[in-house]
Design a protein around this motif. Sequence first.
Motif, PDB file in Angstrom:
ATOM      1  N   TRP A  72      65.101  55.785  69.218  1.00  0.00           N
ATOM      2  CA  TRP A  72      64.345  55.089  70.261  1.00  0.00           C
ATOM      3  C   TRP A  72      62.894  54.944  69.796  1.00  0.00           C
ATOM      4  CZ3 TRP A  72      67.491  59.236  70.644  1.00  0.00           C
ATOM      5  CH2 TRP A  72      68.600  59.188  71.504  1.00  0.00           C
ATOM      6  N   THR A  73      62.304  53.786  70.024  1.00  0.00           N
ATOM      7  CA  THR A  73      60.889  53.579  69.683  1.00  0.00           C
ATOM      8  C   THR A  73      60.181  52.934  70.859  1.00  0.00           C
ATOM      9  OG1 THR A  73      61.425  53.260  67.337  1.00  0.00           O
ATOM     10  CG2 THR A  73      59.245  52.539  68.082  1.00  0.00           C
ATOM     11  N   TRP A  74      59.099  53.590  71.313  1.00  0.00           N
ATOM     12  CA  TRP A  74      58.305  53.076  72.435  1.00  0.00           C
ATOM     13  C   TRP A  74      56.921  52.657  71.947  1.00  0.00           C
ATOM     14  CZ3 TRP A  74      61.306  57.446  72.774  1.00  0.00           C
ATOM     15  CH2 TRP A  74      62.298  57.488  73.786  1.00  0.00           C
ATOM     16  N   ILE A 114      60.575  49.418  72.678  1.00  0.00           N
ATOM     17  CA  ILE A 114      60.553  48.166  71.904  1.00  0.00           C
ATOM     18  C   ILE A 114      61.719  48.067  70.922  1.00  0.00           C
ATOM     19  CG2 ILE A 114      58.074  47.784  72.127  1.00  0.00           C
ATOM     20  CD1 ILE A 114      57.724  49.019  69.336  1.00  0.00           C
ATOM     21  N   ARG A 115      62.334  49.222  70.597  1.00  0.00           N
ATOM     22  CA  ARG A 115      63.505  49.204  69.718  1.00  0.00           C
ATOM     23  C   ARG A 115      64.455  50.338  70.080  1.00  0.00           C
ATOM     24  NH1 ARG A 115      59.667  47.737  66.048  1.00  0.00           N
ATOM     25  NH2 ARG A 115      59.252  49.907  65.434  1.00  0.00           N
ATOM     26  N   TYR A 116      65.747  50.030  69.995  1.00  0.00           N
ATOM     27  CA  TYR A 116      66.771  51.053  70.189  1.00  0.00           C
ATOM     28  C   TYR A 116      67.899  50.774  69.207  1.00  0.00           C
ATOM     29  CZ  TYR A 116      70.782  53.585  72.039  1.00  0.00           C
ATOM     30  OH  TYR A 116      71.871  54.393  72.157  1.00  0.00           O
ATOM     31  N   ALA A 117      68.322  51.820  68.502  1.00  0.00           N
ATOM     32  CA  ALA A 117      69.397  51.656  67.528  1.00  0.00           C
ATOM     33  C   ALA A 117      70.429  52.759  67.689  1.00  0.00           C
ATOM     34  CB  ALA A 117      68.828  51.690  66.115  1.00  0.00           C
ATOM     35  N   ASN A 118      71.687  52.368  67.642  1.00  0.00           N
ATOM     36  CA  ASN A 118      72.782  53.315  67.705  1.00  0.00           C
ATOM     37  C   ASN A 118      73.840  52.863  66.697  1.00  0.00           C
ATOM     38  OD1 ASN A 118      74.977  54.963  68.250  1.00  0.00           O
ATOM     39  ND2 ASN A 118      74.745  54.847  70.465  1.00  0.00           N
ATOM     40  N   LYS A 174      69.127  48.128  88.781  1.00  0.00           N
ATOM     41  CA  LYS A 174      69.336  46.708  88.487  1.00  0.00           C
ATOM     42  C   LYS A 174      68.985  46.393  87.038  1.00  0.00           C
ATOM     43  CE  LYS A 174      64.804  45.607  90.571  1.00  0.00           C
ATOM     44  NZ  LYS A 174      64.074  45.113  89.389  1.00  0.00           N
ATOM     45  N   GLU A 175      69.230  45.168  86.655  1.00  0.00           N
ATOM     46  CA  GLU A 175      68.955  44.727  85.293  1.00  0.00           C
ATOM     47  C   GLU A 175      67.451  44.645  85.046  1.00  0.00           C
ATOM     48  OE1 GLU A 175      71.714  41.758  83.102  1.00  0.00           O
ATOM     49  OE2 GLU A 175      69.973  40.564  83.700  1.00  0.00           O
ATOM     50  N   GLU A 176      67.015  45.235  83.935  1.00  0.00           N
ATOM     51  CA  GLU A 176      65.601  45.229  83.580  1.00  0.00           C
ATOM     52  C   GLU A 176      65.450  44.791  82.120  1.00  0.00           C
ATOM     53  OE1 GLU A 176      63.273  45.745  85.698  1.00  0.00           O
ATOM     54  OE2 GLU A 176      64.122  46.974  87.313  1.00  0.00           O
ATOM     55  N   ARG A 177      64.426  43.974  81.845  1.00  0.00           N
ATOM     56  CA  ARG A 177      64.194  43.506  80.482  1.00  0.00           C
ATOM     57  C   ARG A 177      62.935  44.133  79.900  1.00  0.00           C
ATOM     58  NH1 ARG A 177      65.623  39.381  77.162  1.00  0.00           N
ATOM     59  NH2 ARG A 177      67.047  38.511  78.709  1.00  0.00           N
ATOM     60  N   VAL A 178      63.050  44.690  78.692  1.00  0.00           N
ATOM     61  CA  VAL A 178      61.912  45.244  77.962  1.00  0.00           C
ATOM     62  C   VAL A 178      61.979  44.735  76.529  1.00  0.00           C
ATOM     63  CG1 VAL A 178      61.680  47.338  79.370  1.00  0.00           C
ATOM     64  CG2 VAL A 178      63.250  47.332  77.426  1.00  0.00           C
ATOM     65  N   GLY A 179      61.040  45.175  75.693  1.00  0.00           N
ATOM     66  CA  GLY A 179      61.003  44.697  74.317  1.00  0.00           C
ATOM     67  C   GLY A 179      62.281  44.956  73.536  1.00  0.00           C
ATOM     68  N   ALA A 180      62.962  46.068  73.855  1.00  0.00           N
ATOM     69  CA  ALA A 180      64.184  46.438  73.127  1.00  0.00           C
ATOM     70  C   ALA A 180      65.427  45.688  73.605  1.00  0.00           C
ATOM     71  CB  ALA A 180      64.420  47.937  73.252  1.00  0.00           C
TER      72      ALA A 180
END
Length: 206
Positions: free
Chosen positions: A47-49, A198-202, A138-144
Amino acid sequence: MSYLKEVFQIVKIIFLVIISLLFYCCEDNTLVAKQPTLTDYAVGEKWTWKYKGVTTEGEVRSDGKDTRKIINIDGALGMIIGKDTIPVSDIVKPETSKTPKYKWPLEVGKKWKYEKNWTSQDGTTGKQSQDAEVLSFKEERVGAGTFMAYTIEYKGTVSNSRGYNAQTDEVWLYAPEIKNFIKMTQTQDGFLYNEELIRYANPNKK
């Protein structure tokens, strides 16, 4: 008669669609999220914030990135947080505090008291005391990306042994899918702090 039958069929279809939509919305808003378990995490998950803190006068006091990553330590999972590595088994221990950050399971409408005490390196002690409430899911939009997330509001104060006392209000967006918050906004005594994923990787998720 045939015309009336067709109208009736159309009305019936519309009614079923509306009911389905209502059920879907209702289901989303009443979802209950349990505390993550050890098996929910995977090696390489990251996770990157991006965070930034600004005063009401426009002075930037903090601006940077924060990263957390899951690694393998002799066959066990660990989470790198800053310069520390914490066993994931400690992170997922059942919550025993009567005033936790997250009161599991999470669900819309839930309320509780959040309190945290700390001691800094110079010996100053402090306390954070807030009333928490889950406002929505609910649905939320962020950089990631876009995630289904709980909006949790915290309202209260932060004080320390040096006489500091300030109203501190926060809004956290927690996404069960990634076991973490995706956005946080804090206002405190003329200071605004924001943090956004801003980024999430799995590696295990396609």
